[in-house]
Write an enzyme that holds these catalytic residues in place. Sequence first.
Site, mmCIF file in Angstrom:
data_model
loop_
_atom_site.group_PDB
_atom_site.id
_atom_site.type_symbol
_atom_site.label_atom_id
_atom_site.label_comp_id
_atom_site.label_asym_id
_atom_site.label_seq_id
_atom_site.Cartn_x
_atom_site.Cartn_y
_atom_site.Cartn_z
ATOM 1 N N MET A 41 0.840 -1.205 0.000
ATOM 2 C CA MET A 41 0.000 0.000 0.000
ATOM 3 C C MET A 41 0.874 1.253 0.000
ATOM 4 O O MET A 41 1.577 1.524 0.978
ATOM 5 C CB MET A 41 -0.924 0.009 1.223
ATOM 6 C CG MET A 41 -2.092 -0.955 1.105
ATOM 7 S SD MET A 41 -3.145 -0.904 2.558
ATOM 8 C CE MET A 41 -2.052 -1.634 3.773
ATOM 9 N N GLN A 96 8.003 -4.408 -3.727
ATOM 10 C CA GLN A 96 7.181 -4.286 -4.935
ATOM 11 C C GLN A 96 7.749 -3.207 -5.850
ATOM 12 O O GLN A 96 8.086 -2.117 -5.387
ATOM 13 C CB GLN A 96 5.725 -3.942 -4.602
ATOM 14 C CG GLN A 96 4.885 -3.956 -5.879
ATOM 15 C CD GLN A 96 3.439 -3.557 -5.693
ATOM 16 O OE1 GLN A 96 3.138 -2.381 -5.511
ATOM 17 N NE2 GLN A 96 2.532 -4.515 -5.752
ATOM 18 N N CYS A 126 -2.063 -1.611 -10.032
ATOM 19 C CA CYS A 126 -2.361 -0.213 -9.728
ATOM 20 C C CYS A 126 -2.971 0.466 -10.956
ATOM 21 O O CYS A 126 -2.399 0.413 -12.049
ATOM 22 C CB CYS A 126 -1.076 0.504 -9.321
ATOM 23 S SG CYS A 126 -1.389 2.203 -8.883
ATOM 24 N N GLY A 227 -8.768 -8.670 -1.087
ATOM 25 C CA GLY A 227 -9.880 -7.771 -1.347
ATOM 26 C C GLY A 227 -10.992 -7.842 -0.324
ATOM 27 O O GLY A 227 -11.670 -8.859 -0.197
ATOM 28 N N ASP A 228 -11.136 -6.752 0.458
ATOM 29 C CA ASP A 228 -12.255 -6.586 1.395
ATOM 30 C C ASP A 228 -12.304 -7.638 2.500
ATOM 31 O O ASP A 228 -13.396 -7.919 3.018
ATOM 32 C CB ASP A 228 -13.595 -6.568 0.643
ATOM 33 C CG ASP A 228 -13.807 -5.260 -0.104
ATOM 34 O OD1 ASP A 228 -12.811 -4.529 -0.288
ATOM 35 O OD2 ASP A 228 -14.945 -4.968 -0.507
HETATM 36 C C1 LIG Z 1 -3.907 3.705 -0.020
HETATM 37 C C2 LIG Z 1 -3.692 2.465 -0.839
HETATM 38 C C3 LIG Z 1 -2.516 2.301 -1.539
HETATM 39 C C4 LIG Z 1 -2.312 1.143 -2.310
HETATM 40 N N1 LIG Z 1 -1.125 0.993 -2.947
HETATM 41 C C5 LIG Z 1 -0.855 -0.147 -3.635
HETATM 42 C C6 LIG Z 1 0.416 -0.372 -4.200
HETATM 43 O O1 LIG Z 1 1.333 0.432 -4.067
HETATM 44 N N2 LIG Z 1 0.592 -1.538 -4.888
HETATM 45 C C7 LIG Z 1 -0.407 -2.469 -5.053
HETATM 46 O O2 LIG Z 1 -0.196 -3.503 -5.685
HETATM 47 N N3 LIG Z 1 -1.616 -2.274 -4.486
HETATM 48 C C8 LIG Z 1 -1.860 -1.155 -3.779
HETATM 49 N N4 LIG Z 1 -3.069 -0.986 -3.158
HETATM 50 C C9 LIG Z 1 -4.097 -2.054 -3.249
HETATM 51 C C10 LIG Z 1 -3.983 -2.999 -2.055
HETATM 52 O O3 LIG Z 1 -2.784 -3.740 -2.094
HETATM 53 C C11 LIG Z 1 -5.174 -3.985 -2.022
HETATM 54 O O4 LIG Z 1 -5.187 -4.688 -3.254
HETATM 55 C C12 LIG Z 1 -6.520 -3.274 -1.862
HETATM 56 O O5 LIG Z 1 -6.468 -2.301 -0.826
HETATM 57 C C13 LIG Z 1 -7.624 -4.296 -1.540
HETATM 58 O O6 LIG Z 1 -7.305 -5.018 -0.376
HETATM 59 P P1 LIG Z 1 -8.008 -4.684 1.052
HETATM 60 O O7 LIG Z 1 -9.482 -4.708 0.820
HETATM 61 O O8 LIG Z 1 -7.521 -5.742 1.986
HETATM 62 O O9 LIG Z 1 -7.551 -3.291 1.424
HETATM 63 C C14 LIG Z 1 -3.300 0.149 -2.389
HETATM 64 C C15 LIG Z 1 -4.488 0.327 -1.673
HETATM 65 C C16 LIG Z 1 -4.688 1.449 -0.896
HETATM 66 C C17 LIG Z 1 -5.967 1.588 -0.101
#
Ligand SMILES: Cc1cc2nc3c(=O)[nH]c(=O)nc-3n(C[C@H](O)[C@H](O)[C@H](O)COP(=O)(O)O)c2cc1C
Length: 353
Positions: A41, A96, A126, A227-228
């Site tokens: 993230m 990453q 992304c 995811g979620d």
């Molecule tokens: C603020 C933010 C930054 C993110 N940055 C990246 C990133 O740099 N690389 C990536 O592959 N996914 C990134 N994601 C996606 C997350 O890795 C993840 O796929 C997404 O938040 C869904 O998972 P979750 O529901 O558990 O949050 C980001 C998500 C958020 C909310």
Amino acid sequence: MTRSILRMSLSTSELSLSERLNRPLSIAGKPVANRLWLAPMAGLGHIAYRELLDLYGGCGLMFSEMCSAKAVPMENRRVSPVFRWRDEELSHLVCQIVGATPEEMVPAARRIEDEGFFGIDINMGCSVSGIVKRNSGAALLREPEAALAVVDAVRKEVDIPLFVKFRTGWTKDVAPAEKLAKQFESAGVDCLVFHPRVAPDKRTRPPVIDNIRAIKEAVSIPVFGNGDVVLPEECSRMLDVTGCDGVSVGRMAMARPWLFAEWTQGFVPGDNIFQEYALHFADLLEQYYDPTRALKRYKLFTVYFAANFTFGHGIQSKFLAAKSMDDVRAAAREHLRPGLQLTRRPNMNMYNT
Ligand SMILES: Cc1cc2nc3c(=O)[nH]c(=O)nc-3n(C[C@H](O)[C@H](O)[C@H](O)COP(=O)(O)O)c2cc1C
């Protein structure tokens, strides 16, 4: 029948969540502590957060914020905001990278292996415009040949575990992602982390978790779902419905970094854990970053943190008003006391941004 044979005859869904998450797993021959991982993230999964996560018991693997592949070869780890780590986390830290071509990605991969990271993760998920415009991130899913060229070149350059994090693609049809998954496996990728949303979807619609099953069934390398996942039962459900090998958790890891220890080790949070987290996080950000960046990163985290509370917007506003880390600490001491009304399921509407 001995106990161990009995145990083997149980299907994994009959095990408790912690038993399932603690089943042994190796990626390209390198063992990982468990099957619950920190998702990458940007702006959130930095060195300060990861130190805190390790203090709360850590997780199976941590993925760094995305690092620009172009920048990685020249980065100074002592000053870079993103390409920065503690030596003691390298054994469970995957870096990453985001980029468009083998020319960009290979030198970055070389450095990541030389520095001793557990592995390399190629960002193909992304979809923010600045990344997609440069043909990086999810843009690579529109051009499978370019995606494969990158994977192929990186695989030839390094021996450490290679991951690809990707999405369904640019349309709802999962078939192109299945095909790519197979091609990634043939090119030597060791593990896939799959987020079942289409690229332009900014997490507003629910992920289609059946698509994780489609990817899992397409390949024989480990596939992690993402995811979620917010509650332990949602983690179990993702494992059950999709057959995936483990789960990668993003935003919820910011809300409650101890959830990894809760779900895998039976950790029980104390009464004042939210205040302790808020204060310790402020100290660590200050330790690693200049005051402006530290405060900016703190404010970014507050939306996920405040989603824990029934009156989260009110709490977040106290932190957003802070002009310094001292103000942050004062707000944490005043407003985060034991007994605050918590939501069982953090308020996703707050952080579905
Ligand atoms: C603020 C933010 C930054 C993110 N940055 C990246 C990133 O740099 N690389 C990536 O592959 N996914 C990134 N994601 C996606 C997350 O890795 C993840 O796929 C997404 O938040 C869904 O998972 P979750 O529901 O558990 O949050 C980001 C998500 C958020 C909310």
